[in-house]
Enzyme design. Structure first.
Site, PDB file in Angstrom:
ATOM      1  CG  HIS A   7      -0.276   0.338   2.382  1.00  0.00           C
ATOM      2  ND1 HIS A   7       0.565  -0.690   3.022  1.00  0.00           N
ATOM      3  CD2 HIS A   7       0.008   1.589   3.106  1.00  0.00           C
ATOM      4  CE1 HIS A   7       1.007  -0.135   4.234  1.00  0.00           C
ATOM      5  NE2 HIS A   7       0.764   1.020   4.283  1.00  0.00           N
TER       6      HIS A   7
HETATM    7  C1  UD1 Z   1      -2.128   5.179   6.125  1.00  0.00           C
HETATM    8  C2  UD1 Z   1      -0.554   5.848   6.708  1.00  0.00           C
HETATM    9  C3  UD1 Z   1       0.494   4.629   6.592  1.00  0.00           C
HETATM   10  C4  UD1 Z   1       0.084   3.609   6.976  1.00  0.00           C
HETATM   11  C5  UD1 Z   1      -1.571   2.989   6.387  1.00  0.00           C
HETATM   12  C6  UD1 Z   1      -1.992   1.823   6.960  1.00  0.00           C
HETATM   13  C7  UD1 Z   1       0.039   8.205   6.534  1.00  0.00           C
HETATM   14  C8  UD1 Z   1       0.853   9.069   5.890  1.00  0.00           C
HETATM   15  N1  UD1 Z   1      -0.018   6.841   6.009  1.00  0.00           N
HETATM   16  O1  UD1 Z   1      -1.745   5.168   4.581  1.00  0.00           O
HETATM   17  O2  UD1 Z   1       1.496   5.127   7.162  1.00  0.00           O
HETATM   18  O3  UD1 Z   1       0.793   2.204   6.819  1.00  0.00           O
HETATM   19  O4  UD1 Z   1      -2.482   4.088   6.727  1.00  0.00           O
HETATM   20  O5  UD1 Z   1      -3.107   1.325   6.161  1.00  0.00           O
HETATM   21  O6  UD1 Z   1      -0.689   8.437   7.384  1.00  0.00           O
HETATM   22  N2  UD1 Z   1      -9.206   4.858   1.738  1.00  0.00           N
HETATM   23  C9  UD1 Z   1     -10.232   4.271   1.776  1.00  0.00           C
HETATM   24  N3  UD1 Z   1     -10.957   3.988   2.894  1.00  0.00           N
HETATM   25  C10 UD1 Z   1     -10.235   4.268   4.190  1.00  0.00           C
HETATM   26  C11 UD1 Z   1      -9.116   5.002   4.227  1.00  0.00           C
HETATM   27  C12 UD1 Z   1      -8.666   5.278   2.959  1.00  0.00           C
HETATM   28  O7  UD1 Z   1     -10.897   3.968   0.911  1.00  0.00           O
HETATM   29  O8  UD1 Z   1     -11.178   4.147   5.075  1.00  0.00           O
HETATM   30  C13 UD1 Z   1      -8.475   5.271   0.519  1.00  0.00           C
HETATM   31  C14 UD1 Z   1      -8.700   6.457   0.227  1.00  0.00           C
HETATM   32  O9  UD1 Z   1      -8.753   6.556  -1.382  1.00  0.00           O
HETATM   33  C15 UD1 Z   1      -7.371   7.528   0.546  1.00  0.00           C
HETATM   34  C16 UD1 Z   1      -6.356   6.199   0.284  1.00  0.00           C
HETATM   35  O10 UD1 Z   1      -7.049   5.047   0.709  1.00  0.00           O
HETATM   36  O11 UD1 Z   1      -7.119   8.459  -0.266  1.00  0.00           O
HETATM   37  C17 UD1 Z   1      -5.445   6.286   1.259  1.00  0.00           C
HETATM   38  O12 UD1 Z   1      -5.570   6.456   2.802  1.00  0.00           O
HETATM   39  P1  UD1 Z   1      -4.547   7.516   3.379  1.00  0.00           P
HETATM   40  O13 UD1 Z   1      -5.237   7.647   4.836  1.00  0.00           O
HETATM   41  O14 UD1 Z   1      -4.200   8.779   2.801  1.00  0.00           O
HETATM   42  O15 UD1 Z   1      -3.262   6.698   3.455  1.00  0.00           O
HETATM   43  P2  UD1 Z   1      -2.894   5.167   3.535  1.00  0.00           P
HETATM   44  O16 UD1 Z   1      -2.406   4.882   2.231  1.00  0.00           O
HETATM   45  O17 UD1 Z   1      -3.859   4.354   4.159  1.00  0.00           O
END
Ligand code: UD1
Length: 361
Positions: free
Chosen positions: A208
């Site tokens: 991820h």
């Molecule tokens: C975040 C953390 C990362 C951790 C990971 C665990 C930061 C900088 N990154 O990354 O260190 O390893 O979480 O999973 O804080 N999304 C959904 N549903 C959700 C949450 C996210 O669909 O409940 C999708 C959205 O499109 C979003 C993308 O996932 O834009 C990324 O989510 P985000 O919280 O920005 O970062 P992660 O890649 O999950």
């Protein structure tokens, strides 16, 4: 009784706060309030962890959701500041865990309001500032009053940075507390049977991190590596939403068993039965080390070097052909049981000892 705010926002945070909340409730000198930033908001990324880990419904939701780093961090700061300013009584401290955007955003807000901050999992450094989590770790440690450390490298890093020893305490790994508690229930699920794979005869993959999934050529190269592995043994791949979104244009392989993100117990049960794990996660490096399972980490650096020196974890680096050469050896070497100081199921008790000593009297 003084109150304490615990912050959680993203999936790995929930696994870390659960044992701290349970330990705080067993002792009674600080009353915890749980703030969920909603950085992760899907049931599969959040709700299921609360259910399985016995975490009560958060006292406060900040509803920040997804966004660019700047926007997400700023939204968390605005909402958390508003929450703190609205409190009748200032908390004794704010506890943040890990290295996600919620960690840094809430630490920054609390520090500016002169509320002391404790950082659980302090001192970890990948020495790669292109990782957003590395920026979060460095900045959070710089403004936290109490630095609670999970692995030996954290102590060495903080000492090398000149941090005053009275700010630092070695507590061990709270994520391992949760693992120890949940392992019997995870094993009882018999996850290999659910995926029709044989115990110790398959691999688990997760992916991820922005550096791996945001650039199509890198993601394509990693998927080719995973397909190669799938010709050697069955591969189960629970796909993170960020990765799912990026994989859209790439033709999925029939050889790989893709699945939705799993609950904590389901995932632990799946990893526990695996012959090999391929992942770019932080926490999975630690979980596989504790379980003695070979893990090929799809990154060029790690902030958790004990996992490499204990021999369970190998960094793949950028050259995936070379990385592939490790796979056979790792599989045939099999499990390797080791131990790390403080990875014993009691780290949260030591975290709470430190919190009570500082703020509980
Ligand atoms: C975040 C953390 C990362 C951790 C990971 C665990 C930061 C900088 N990154 O990354 O260190 O390893 O979480 O999973 O804080 N999304 C959904 N549903 C959700 C949450 C996210 O669909 O409940 C999708 C959205 O499109 C979003 C993308 O996932 O834009 C990324 O989510 P985000 O919280 O920005 O970062 P992660 O890649 O999950």
């Amino acid at each position: 009784m003084g109150s304490l705010i615990l912050v959680a926002g993203a999936r790995p945070n929930f696994v870390k706060i659960a044992p701290i909340l349970h330990a705080l409730k067993r002792r009674s000198s600080l009353r915890p309030t749980l703030v969920h930033t909603d950085q992760h908001y899907d049931h599969a990324m959040s709700g299921v962890f609360f259910e399985q880990l016995g975490i009560a419904e958060p006292d406060v939701h900040l509803h920040v959701g997804s966004g660019t780093h700047g926007a997400q961090t700023a939204r968390i700061m605005l909402a958390f500041e508003e929450h703190l300013l609205g409190l009748r009584e200032s908390p004794r401290g704010v506890v943040v865990v890990g290295d996600v955007n919620s960690t840094l955003a809430c630490a920054l807000v609390a520090a500016k309001l002169h509320i002391p901050v404790a950082h659980v999992e302090a001192g970890l450094r990948s020495f790669d500032r292109s990782m957003p989590e590395e920026i979060n770790r460095i900045a959070t440690d710089a403004i936290s009053d109490l630095l609670l450390v999970s692995e030996p490298a954290g102590m060495a890093n903080l000492q090398a940075e000149g941090v005053a020893p009275e700010r630092v305490r070695y507590c061990g790994n709270v994520m391992i507390d949760t693992l120890v508690e949940q392992l019997p229930a995870a094993r009882a699920l018999d996850m290999p049977r659910r995926f029709a794979v044989s115990q110790h005869g398959y691999a688990v993959v997760t992916l991820h991190r922005a550096a791996n999934v945001d650039e199509p050529p890198r993601l394509r190269a990693l998927l080719l590596l995973i397909e190669k592995l799938a010709r050697r043994m069955p591969v189960v791949f629970p796909v993170h939403p960020r990765t799912r979104a990026r994989m859209g244009e790439l033709a999925p392989s029939d050889a790989i068993r893709f699945t939705e993100p799993l609950g904590y117990r389901e995932f632990l049960g799946l990893v526990d039965g695996a012959a090999l794990v391929l992942s770019d996660s932080g926490g999975i490096q630690e979980e596989t080390t504790f379980l003695g399972i070979p893990c090929l980490t799809l990154r060029t650096s790690t902030e958790r070097p004990i996992t490499v020196s204990r021999g369970t974890n190998v960094l793949a680096g950028n050259d995936l052909d070379r990385a592939w050469q490790h796979v056979e050896g790792m599989v045939s070497a099999g499990r390797r049981m080791t131990s790390v100081e403080g990875w014993d199921g009691r780290a949260a008790e030591r975290v709470v000892d430190a919190l009570i000593e500082r703020w509980g009297r």
